[in-house]
Design a protein around this motif. Structure first.
Motif, short mmCIF file in Angstrom:
data_model
loop_
_atom_site.label_atom_id
_atom_site.label_comp_id
_atom_site.label_asym_id
_atom_site.label_seq_id
_atom_site.Cartn_x
_atom_site.Cartn_y
_atom_site.Cartn_z
N GLU A 1 35.84 64.01 34.19
CA GLU A 1 36.06 63.53 33.39
C GLU A 1 38.16 63.81 32.87
O GLU A 1 39.14 63.18 33.14
CB GLU A 1 35.17 62.75 32.51
N SER A 2 37.91 64.65 32.15
CA SER A 2 38.68 65.00 31.16
C SER A 2 39.63 66.59 32.08
O SER A 2 41.33 66.58 30.87
CB SER A 2 38.49 65.31 29.72
N MET B 1 37.18 55.33 28.61
CA MET B 1 37.98 55.20 29.88
C MET B 1 38.67 56.75 30.64
O MET B 1 38.29 57.09 29.73
CB MET B 1 38.84 54.09 29.58
N SER B 2 38.60 56.65 31.59
CA SER B 2 38.98 58.59 31.90
C SER B 2 40.32 58.73 31.94
O SER B 2 41.02 56.86 32.18
CB SER B 2 37.69 58.39 33.50
N GLN B 3 41.03 59.27 32.30
CA GLN B 3 41.90 59.48 31.65
C GLN B 3 42.51 59.24 33.58
O GLN B 3 42.41 59.81 34.65
CB GLN B 3 42.63 61.24 31.41
N PRO B 4 44.29 59.29 32.99
CA PRO B 4 44.80 59.42 34.71
C PRO B 4 44.96 60.72 34.77
O PRO B 4 45.16 61.44 34.78
CB PRO B 4 46.47 58.51 34.25
N GLU B 5 44.90 60.56 36.48
CA GLU B 5 44.18 62.03 37.59
C GLU B 5 46.24 62.82 37.00
O GLU B 5 45.58 64.12 36.20
CB GLU B 5 44.91 61.39 39.24
N GLU B 6 46.90 62.19 37.25
CA GLU B 6 48.35 63.29 37.00
C GLU B 6 47.97 64.02 35.41
O GLU B 6 48.87 64.93 35.75
CB GLU B 6 49.66 62.31 37.03
N SER B 7 47.06 63.12 34.26
CA SER B 7 47.74 63.39 33.28
C SER B 7 46.75 64.99 32.97
O SER B 7 46.50 66.07 31.65
CB SER B 7 47.98 63.13 32.01
N LYS B 8 45.63 64.76 33.44
CA LYS B 8 44.60 65.75 33.15
C LYS B 8 45.15 67.42 33.71
O LYS B 8 45.59 67.45 34.55
CB LYS B 8 43.36 65.03 34.64
N ARG B 9 44.09 68.25 32.99
CA ARG B 9 44.78 69.41 33.41
C ARG B 9 44.01 70.14 34.18
O ARG B 9 42.86 69.42 34.54
CB ARG B 9 44.49 70.14 31.91
#
Ligand code: C5P
Length: 139
Positions: free
Chosen positions: A85-86, A1-9
């Motif tokens: 993805e991350s 599952m991909s990370q929510p956009e706002e928590s991606k660095r």
């Protein structure tokens, strides 16, 4: 599952289109063991804390290709931006036509000089591919 956009660095990488006297551009193949191994990219790397993207390019060209250039020899062309993805990648692309030395792979990567209109023959990371039309227009 991909990370929510706002928590991606946000990862800042600086890349360079090194151009030779015939208007060809240097691409490097990402070696085995690295993410996106086998893909062809414009040389560059992560911007370290305290560095400007131009300083990153000068350092990376020295480390990866054993050539020297100067910040003044780098012309900004555009930015690549891609949601991996991350992490989200932001990648300024500089053009360098003036450098000293002959590029030699320092990290076992294959190198190729390619005309801009042939770059599509080489699989590139999704961030790099949208940069090709800018190089075709420029060169
Ligand atoms: O080269 P490095 O592994 O430090 O780059 C970090 C990440 O930035 C890579 O895993 C890749 O996803 C991305 N990258 C890219 N295009 C480049 C250089 C790096 O998409 N030219």
């Amino acid at each position: 599952m991909s990370q929510p956009e706002e928590s991606k660095r946000l990862l800042l990488v600086a890349a360079c289109a090194l151009v030779d006297g015939d208007g060809r551009v240097l691409i490097a193949q990402r070696p085995e063991g690295k993410q996106l191994a086998g893909m062809w990219e414009f040389p560059g790397g992560k911007v370290e804390p305290g560095e400007t993207p131009e300083e990153t390019v000068v350092r990376e060209l020295r480390e990866e290709l054993a050539i020297e250039t100067k910040v003044a020899c780098l012309a900004p062309l555009t930015f690549a931006s891609h949601a991996y993805e991350s992490f989200n990648l932001l990648m300024p692309l500089f053009v360098c036509r003036r450098y000293w030395g002959i590029p030699q792979a320092q990290e076992g990567q294959a190198l190729k000089w390619v005309r801009p209109n042939k770059l599509r023959d080489y699989p590139m990371p999704p961030a790099d591919e949208p940069l090709i039309p800018f190089l075709i227009d420029l060169l």
